[in-house]
Design an enzyme around this catalytic site. Structure first.
Site, PDB file in Angstrom:
ATOM      1  N   GLY A  18       7.723  38.045  -2.735  1.00 27.43           N
ATOM      2  CA  GLY A  18       6.526  37.501  -3.392  1.00 27.43           C
ATOM      3  C   GLY A  18       6.822  36.177  -4.070  1.00 27.43           C
ATOM      4  O   GLY A  18       6.208  35.849  -5.085  1.00 27.43           O
ATOM      5  N   SER A  20       6.141  33.240  -3.124  1.00 26.05           N
ATOM      6  CA  SER A  20       5.260  32.136  -2.745  1.00 26.05           C
ATOM      7  C   SER A  20       4.185  31.837  -3.783  1.00 26.05           C
ATOM      8  O   SER A  20       3.582  30.762  -3.771  1.00 26.05           O
ATOM      9  CB  SER A  20       4.583  32.465  -1.408  1.00 26.05           C
ATOM     10  OG  SER A  20       3.865  33.685  -1.516  1.00 26.05           O
ATOM     11  N   ASP A  67       6.166  42.234   5.393  1.00 23.37           N
ATOM     12  CA  ASP A  67       5.504  43.164   4.481  1.00 23.37           C
ATOM     13  C   ASP A  67       6.584  44.062   3.882  1.00 23.37           C
ATOM     14  O   ASP A  67       7.252  44.803   4.609  1.00 23.37           O
ATOM     15  CB  ASP A  67       4.479  43.990   5.275  1.00 23.37           C
ATOM     16  CG  ASP A  67       3.656  44.901   4.380  1.00 23.37           C
ATOM     17  OD1 ASP A  67       4.055  45.116   3.221  1.00 23.37           O
ATOM     18  OD2 ASP A  67       2.628  45.403   4.851  1.00 23.37           O
ATOM     19  N   VAL A  68       6.749  44.016   2.562  1.00 21.03           N
ATOM     20  CA  VAL A  68       7.821  44.821   1.946  1.00 21.03           C
ATOM     21  C   VAL A  68       7.567  46.323   2.118  1.00 21.03           C
ATOM     22  O   VAL A  68       8.483  47.134   1.952  1.00 21.03           O
ATOM     23  CB  VAL A  68       8.038  44.488   0.444  1.00 21.03           C
ATOM     24  CG1 VAL A  68       8.459  43.051   0.258  1.00 21.03           C
ATOM     25  CG2 VAL A  68       6.812  44.826  -0.384  1.00 21.03           C
ATOM     26  N   ASN A  94      10.047  41.328  -6.675  1.00 20.66           N
ATOM     27  CA  ASN A  94       8.898  40.882  -7.470  1.00 20.66           C
ATOM     28  C   ASN A  94       7.551  41.202  -6.823  1.00 20.66           C
ATOM     29  O   ASN A  94       6.573  41.445  -7.525  1.00 20.66           O
ATOM     30  CB  ASN A  94       9.024  39.362  -7.695  1.00 20.66           C
ATOM     31  CG  ASN A  94       7.718  38.733  -8.123  1.00 20.66           C
ATOM     32  OD1 ASN A  94       7.342  38.784  -9.292  1.00 20.66           O
ATOM     33  ND2 ASN A  94       6.997  38.143  -7.163  1.00 20.66           N
ATOM     34  N   SER A 150       6.466  46.475 -15.258  1.00 16.14           N
ATOM     35  CA  SER A 150       5.244  46.120 -15.976  1.00 16.14           C
ATOM     36  C   SER A 150       5.145  46.909 -17.278  1.00 16.14           C
ATOM     37  O   SER A 150       5.636  48.047 -17.367  1.00 16.14           O
ATOM     38  CB  SER A 150       4.020  46.451 -15.118  1.00 16.14           C
ATOM     39  OG  SER A 150       2.832  46.306 -15.866  1.00 16.14           O
ATOM     40  N   TYR A 163      -0.615  52.159 -10.044  1.00 15.20           N
ATOM     41  CA  TYR A 163       0.183  50.980 -10.410  1.00 15.20           C
ATOM     42  C   TYR A 163       1.136  51.325 -11.551  1.00 15.20           C
ATOM     43  O   TYR A 163       2.338  51.057 -11.487  1.00 15.20           O
ATOM     44  CB  TYR A 163      -0.754  49.831 -10.799  1.00 15.20           C
ATOM     45  CG  TYR A 163      -0.046  48.567 -11.243  1.00 15.20           C
ATOM     46  CD1 TYR A 163       0.388  47.646 -10.301  1.00 15.20           C
ATOM     47  CD2 TYR A 163       0.171  48.300 -12.596  1.00 15.20           C
ATOM     48  CE1 TYR A 163       1.040  46.484 -10.703  1.00 15.20           C
ATOM     49  CE2 TYR A 163       0.820  47.156 -13.005  1.00 15.20           C
ATOM     50  CZ  TYR A 163       1.246  46.244 -12.058  1.00 15.20           C
ATOM     51  OH  TYR A 163       1.899  45.098 -12.455  1.00 15.20           O
ATOM     52  N   ALA A 165       2.180  54.249 -12.472  1.00 18.00           N
ATOM     53  CA  ALA A 165       3.172  55.227 -12.006  1.00 18.00           C
ATOM     54  C   ALA A 165       4.235  54.558 -11.144  1.00 18.00           C
ATOM     55  O   ALA A 165       5.428  54.886 -11.235  1.00 18.00           O
ATOM     56  CB  ALA A 165       2.471  56.336 -11.217  1.00 18.00           C
ATOM     57  N   LYS A 167       5.337  51.548 -11.363  1.00 21.43           N
ATOM     58  CA  LYS A 167       6.241  50.744 -12.195  1.00 21.43           C
ATOM     59  C   LYS A 167       7.149  51.644 -13.047  1.00 21.43           C
ATOM     60  O   LYS A 167       8.314  51.292 -13.288  1.00 21.43           O
ATOM     61  CB  LYS A 167       5.438  49.779 -13.074  1.00 21.43           C
ATOM     62  CG  LYS A 167       4.656  48.732 -12.284  1.00 21.43           C
ATOM     63  CD  LYS A 167       5.552  47.829 -11.454  1.00 21.43           C
ATOM     64  CE  LYS A 167       4.789  46.638 -10.866  1.00 21.43           C
ATOM     65  NZ  LYS A 167       5.645  45.747 -10.070  1.00 21.43           N
TER      66      LYS A 167
HETATM   67  P1  NDP Z   1       0.471  37.500  -7.281  1.00 17.80           P
HETATM   68  O1  NDP Z   1      -0.644  38.340  -6.755  1.00 17.80           O
HETATM   69  O2  NDP Z   1       0.135  36.232  -7.976  1.00 17.80           O
HETATM   70  O3  NDP Z   1       1.504  37.178  -6.080  1.00 17.80           O
HETATM   71  C1  NDP Z   1       1.938  38.228  -5.304  1.00 17.80           C
HETATM   72  C2  NDP Z   1       3.057  37.759  -4.386  1.00 17.80           C
HETATM   73  O4  NDP Z   1       3.597  38.913  -3.734  1.00 17.80           O
HETATM   74  C3  NDP Z   1       2.602  36.838  -3.283  1.00 17.80           C
HETATM   75  O5  NDP Z   1       3.669  35.977  -2.946  1.00 17.80           O
HETATM   76  C4  NDP Z   1       2.304  37.805  -2.129  1.00 17.80           C
HETATM   77  O6  NDP Z   1       2.384  37.211  -0.844  1.00 17.80           O
HETATM   78  C5  NDP Z   1       3.430  38.794  -2.328  1.00 17.80           C
HETATM   79  N1  NDP Z   1       3.151  40.109  -1.792  1.00 17.80           N
HETATM   80  C6  NDP Z   1       2.196  40.990  -2.168  1.00 17.80           C
HETATM   81  N2  NDP Z   1       2.267  42.109  -1.431  1.00 17.80           N
HETATM   82  C7  NDP Z   1       3.292  41.922  -0.564  1.00 17.80           C
HETATM   83  C8  NDP Z   1       3.862  42.700   0.473  1.00 17.80           C
HETATM   84  N3  NDP Z   1       3.368  43.913   0.787  1.00 17.80           N
HETATM   85  N4  NDP Z   1       4.915  42.197   1.163  1.00 17.80           N
HETATM   86  C9  NDP Z   1       5.416  40.975   0.877  1.00 17.80           C
HETATM   87  N5  NDP Z   1       4.917  40.188  -0.094  1.00 17.80           N
HETATM   88  C10 NDP Z   1       3.864  40.649  -0.792  1.00 17.80           C
HETATM   89  O7  NDP Z   1       1.341  38.473  -8.203  1.00 17.80           O
HETATM   90  P2  NDP Z   1       1.985  38.218  -9.655  1.00 17.80           P
HETATM   91  O8  NDP Z   1       2.843  37.012  -9.616  1.00 17.80           O
HETATM   92  O9  NDP Z   1       0.940  38.312 -10.685  1.00 17.80           O
HETATM   93  O10 NDP Z   1       2.892  39.542  -9.815  1.00 17.80           O
HETATM   94  C11 NDP Z   1       4.241  39.564  -9.428  1.00 17.80           C
HETATM   95  C12 NDP Z   1       4.855  40.849  -9.930  1.00 17.80           C
HETATM   96  O11 NDP Z   1       4.735  40.910 -11.348  1.00 17.80           O
HETATM   97  C13 NDP Z   1       4.210  42.132  -9.376  1.00 17.80           C
HETATM   98  O12 NDP Z   1       5.190  43.088  -9.102  1.00 17.80           O
HETATM   99  C14 NDP Z   1       3.317  42.580 -10.523  1.00 17.80           C
HETATM  100  O13 NDP Z   1       3.104  43.956 -10.495  1.00 17.80           O
HETATM  101  C15 NDP Z   1       4.151  42.147 -11.716  1.00 17.80           C
HETATM  102  N6  NDP Z   1       3.368  41.994 -12.942  1.00 17.80           N
HETATM  103  C16 NDP Z   1       2.329  41.091 -12.998  1.00 17.80           C
HETATM  104  C17 NDP Z   1       1.581  40.984 -14.151  1.00 17.80           C
HETATM  105  C18 NDP Z   1       0.441  40.017 -14.252  1.00 17.80           C
HETATM  106  O14 NDP Z   1      -0.304  40.075 -15.252  1.00 17.80           O
HETATM  107  N7  NDP Z   1       0.244  39.113 -13.320  1.00 17.80           N
HETATM  108  C19 NDP Z   1       1.852  41.815 -15.325  1.00 17.80           C
HETATM  109  C20 NDP Z   1       2.979  42.694 -15.172  1.00 17.80           C
HETATM  110  C21 NDP Z   1       3.705  42.788 -14.016  1.00 17.80           C
HETATM  111  P3  NDP Z   1       1.014  36.686  -0.093  1.00 17.80           P
HETATM  112  O15 NDP Z   1       0.512  35.537  -0.902  1.00 17.80           O
HETATM  113  O16 NDP Z   1       1.455  36.282   1.278  1.00 17.80           O
HETATM  114  O17 NDP Z   1       0.056  37.838  -0.114  1.00 17.80           O
END
Ligand code: NDP
Length: 257
Positions: A18, A20, A67-68, A94, A150, A163, A165, A167
């Site tokens: 993630g 990107s 896809d992870v 991440n 989280s 979600y 659960a 984390k």
């Molecule tokens: P975003 O939605 O902004 O970005 C998600 C990223 O993960 C993108 O790069 C996306 O790729 C990639 N991604 C999602 N699903 C998959 C998958 N199945 N396989 C590969 N890549 C995937 O997320 P955030 O930056 O907000 O969150 C990042 C992490 O932080 C997560 O684990 C989230 O649970 C955690 N978090 C976030 C919080 C928040 O408030 N934002 C709070 C607490 C924790 P693509 O663009 O190609 O879909």
């Protein structure tokens, strides 16, 4: 007294899932700025991945679409990163998703679907990445694994219980692997952010509950992605070895566990 190369990752190779967008992008960008070669894994938004890569300092960074939640894709990604870079020093799990499925309003079908998708992406995917990366790290003499958890693991997630659960389980995985992999010089830890300013949280932050969410913190704001990344750099840095197994809260004093 030991001397440490504080927050310098020259000659290190890093995989950020993630990477990107959002928090992952800030983490990947920060590692690149500190000398590392970085591989980002994204799901399907190639434009965002290309844009992220173009903004990284240094050279030789790569982006892989995978896809992870797909165990074979995870294995192939780790193999190709090690073939390209020669080794893998740091894994940052991440990538994550949050699907709304409040119990009182969801159909049974939607409920099951949310649980399947969330656990597959937020827990089983990271577990598989840990497996594939750790096997490579064992061969090369050690490494670091940092899982992005989280605040919801502790505080509860009433409208997306799968979600929370996922984390909480990720925290437990972190602790189990910190013990299991210590003899192999693989240090495992997690970072548990509260709300962060990214696309994942944008809808809620921009909506009616935005002000209430900010007010959860005495700083009256949410975190920026770079503030979460800062904790990741600490855990990946030389000198943080004895912090293996820890979970760092980055929630602006909005919740104490
Ligand atoms: P975003 O939605 O902004 O970005 C998600 C990223 O993960 C993108 O790069 C996306 O790729 C990639 N991604 C999602 N699903 C998959 C998958 N199945 N396989 C590969 N890549 C995937 O997320 P955030 O930056 O907000 O969150 C990042 C992490 O932080 C997560 O684990 C989230 O649970 C955690 N978090 C976030 C919080 C928040 O408030 N934002 C709070 C607490 C924790 P693509 O663009 O190609 O879909």
């Amino acid at each position: 007294m030991r001397k440490y190369r504080l927050m310098n990752f020259t000659d290190k190779t890093v995989l950020v899932t993630g990477g990107s967008r959002g928090i992952g992008r800030a983490i990947a960008q920060g590692f690149a700025a500190r000398g590392a070669r970085v591989a980002i894994v994204y799901r399907d938004n190639k434009a965002a991945a290309d844009e992220a890569l173009a903004g990284f300092d240094g050279e030789g960074h790569i982006a892989i679409a995978a896809d992870v939640a797909d165990a074979d894709a995870v294995e192939q990604s780790v193999n190709s990163i090690v073939e390209t870079f020669g080794k893998l020093d740091v894994l940052v799990n991440n990538a994550g998703i949050g699907i709304y499925h409040p119990l009182p309003e969801s159909s049974y079908e939607a409920w099951q679907d949310a649980w399947q998708q969330t656990l597959q992406t937020n827990l089983i995917g990271p577990a598989n990445l840990c497996f594939c990366a750790a096997r490579k790290m064992m061969e090369s003499g050690g490494g670091r694994i940092i899982n992005i958890s989280s605040r919801g693991a502790y505080r509860g997630e009433p409208i997306k219980p799968a979600y929370g659960a996922s984390k909480a389980a990720l925290n437990s995985l972190t602790q189990s692997l910190a013990i299991a992999l210590a003899p192999h010089k693989i240090y495992v830890a997690a970072v548990a952010p509260g709300f962060v300013n990214t696309e994942l949280s944008a809808k809620r932050l921009g909506g009616a509950e935005g002000a209430e969410i900010k007010a959860q913190s005495p700083f009256n704001r949410v975190a920026e992605p770079e503030e979460v990344a800062h904790a990741v750099f600490f855990l990946a840095s030389e000198g943080a070895e004895f912090s293996s197994g820890t979970i760092i809260d980055v929630n602006g004093a909005s919740y104490f566990r």
